[in-house]
Design a protein around this motif. Structure first.
Motif, PDB file in Angstrom:
ATOM      1  N   ILE A  18       0.838  -1.207   0.000  1.00  0.00           N
ATOM      2  CA  ILE A  18       0.000   0.000   0.000  1.00  0.00           C
ATOM      3  C   ILE A  18       0.868   1.250   0.000  1.00  0.00           C
ATOM      4  N   PHE A  19       1.894   1.275   0.851  1.00  0.00           N
ATOM      5  CA  PHE A  19       2.794   2.429   0.878  1.00  0.00           C
ATOM      6  C   PHE A  19       3.535   2.605  -0.444  1.00  0.00           C
ATOM      7  N   ALA A  20       3.832   1.505  -1.130  1.00  0.00           N
ATOM      8  CA  ALA A  20       4.609   1.566  -2.366  1.00  0.00           C
ATOM      9  C   ALA A  20       3.836   2.265  -3.487  1.00  0.00           C
ATOM     10  N   VAL A  21       2.523   2.147  -3.499  1.00  0.00           N
ATOM     11  CA  VAL A  21       1.744   2.786  -4.561  1.00  0.00           C
ATOM     12  C   VAL A  21       1.324   4.206  -4.207  1.00  0.00           C
ATOM     13  N   LEU A  22       1.472   4.594  -2.971  1.00  0.00           N
ATOM     14  CA  LEU A  22       1.140   5.960  -2.556  1.00  0.00           C
ATOM     15  C   LEU A  22       2.322   6.891  -2.820  1.00  0.00           C
ATOM     16  N   PRO A  23       2.086   8.203  -2.787  1.00  0.00           N
ATOM     17  CA  PRO A  23       3.211   9.129  -2.981  1.00  0.00           C
ATOM     18  C   PRO A  23       4.292   9.039  -1.910  1.00  0.00           C
ATOM     19  N   ILE A  24       3.980   8.456  -0.777  1.00  0.00           N
ATOM     20  CA  ILE A  24       4.979   8.298   0.291  1.00  0.00           C
ATOM     21  C   ILE A  24       5.651   6.931   0.173  1.00  0.00           C
ATOM     22  N   SER A  25       6.062   6.605  -1.030  1.00  0.00           N
ATOM     23  CA  SER A  25       6.574   5.259  -1.289  1.00  0.00           C
ATOM     24  C   SER A  25       7.884   4.960  -0.559  1.00  0.00           C
ATOM     25  N   ASN A  26       8.606   5.974  -0.142  1.00  0.00           N
ATOM     26  CA  ASN A  26       9.858   5.722   0.584  1.00  0.00           C
ATOM     27  C   ASN A  26       9.605   5.063   1.935  1.00  0.00           C
ATOM     28  N   LEU A  27       8.418   5.259   2.486  1.00  0.00           N
ATOM     29  CA  LEU A  27       8.098   4.636   3.771  1.00  0.00           C
ATOM     30  C   LEU A  27       7.805   3.147   3.642  1.00  0.00           C
ATOM     31  N   ALA A  28       7.701   2.639   2.417  1.00  0.00           N
ATOM     32  CA  ALA A  28       7.403   1.221   2.217  1.00  0.00           C
ATOM     33  C   ALA A  28       8.584   0.329   2.567  1.00  0.00           C
ATOM     34  N   ILE A  29       9.745   0.898   2.703  1.00  0.00           N
ATOM     35  CA  ILE A  29      10.937   0.094   2.987  1.00  0.00           C
ATOM     36  C   ILE A  29      10.866  -0.531   4.376  1.00  0.00           C
ATOM     37  N   ILE A  30      10.369   0.207   5.351  1.00  0.00           N
ATOM     38  CA  ILE A  30      10.324  -0.286   6.728  1.00  0.00           C
ATOM     39  C   ILE A  30       9.399  -1.499   6.866  1.00  0.00           C
ATOM     40  N   PRO A  31       8.125  -1.423   6.414  1.00  0.00           N
ATOM     41  CA  PRO A  31       7.301  -2.634   6.530  1.00  0.00           C
ATOM     42  C   PRO A  31       7.764  -3.771   5.611  1.00  0.00           C
TER      43      PRO A  31
END
Length: 119
Positions: A18-31
């Motif tokens: 979900i984070f990867a497709v949003l504009p805040i994709s950099n936060l997808a690394i942690i989960p």
């Protein structure tokens, strides 16, 4: 214990996707990293018992997709700064309006003389 790791890995991988497709994709690394760790723990525990579930493979697939999208967006997305002159002029106008409003405020000091500050 294995079910707990599977649930944690599944939730983390879905959150990473979900984070990867949003504009805040950099936060997808942690989960995504959490999903990989929990997925590896679940894989290790299921390997001990001898039956590896398909859900663990699905977790790894979701995590790889999320990391791929995040890396793609980080490499190929550029941030463009356009003309900031209009923003600067708007900011100065707002400051001038605020100063004018503050200058137009008329405070009657006699009303506040009766107030005891030591209360």
């Amino acid at each position: 214990m294995k079910k707990t790791f599977i649930v944690l890995a599944l939730v983390s991988s879905i959150l990473a996707t979900i984070f990867a497709v949003l504009p805040i994709s950099n936060l997808a690394i942690i989960p995504a990293l959490a999903a990989l760790i929990f997925g590896l723990a679940a894989f290790y525990l299921s390997k001990k018992t001898g039956n590896v579930k398909k859900i663990i493979q699905f977790i790894f697939l979701l995590t790889i997709v999320a990391l791929s999208l995040t890396i793609y967006k980080a490499v190929f997305t550029t941030t463009e700064v356009t003309d900031t002159k209009t923003l600067d002029t708007k900011e100065t106008e707002l400051k001038e309006e605020a100063i004018e409003e503050l200058e137009n405020i008329d405070i009657d000091i006699e009303e506040f003389e009766d107030i005891d500050i030591a209360q």
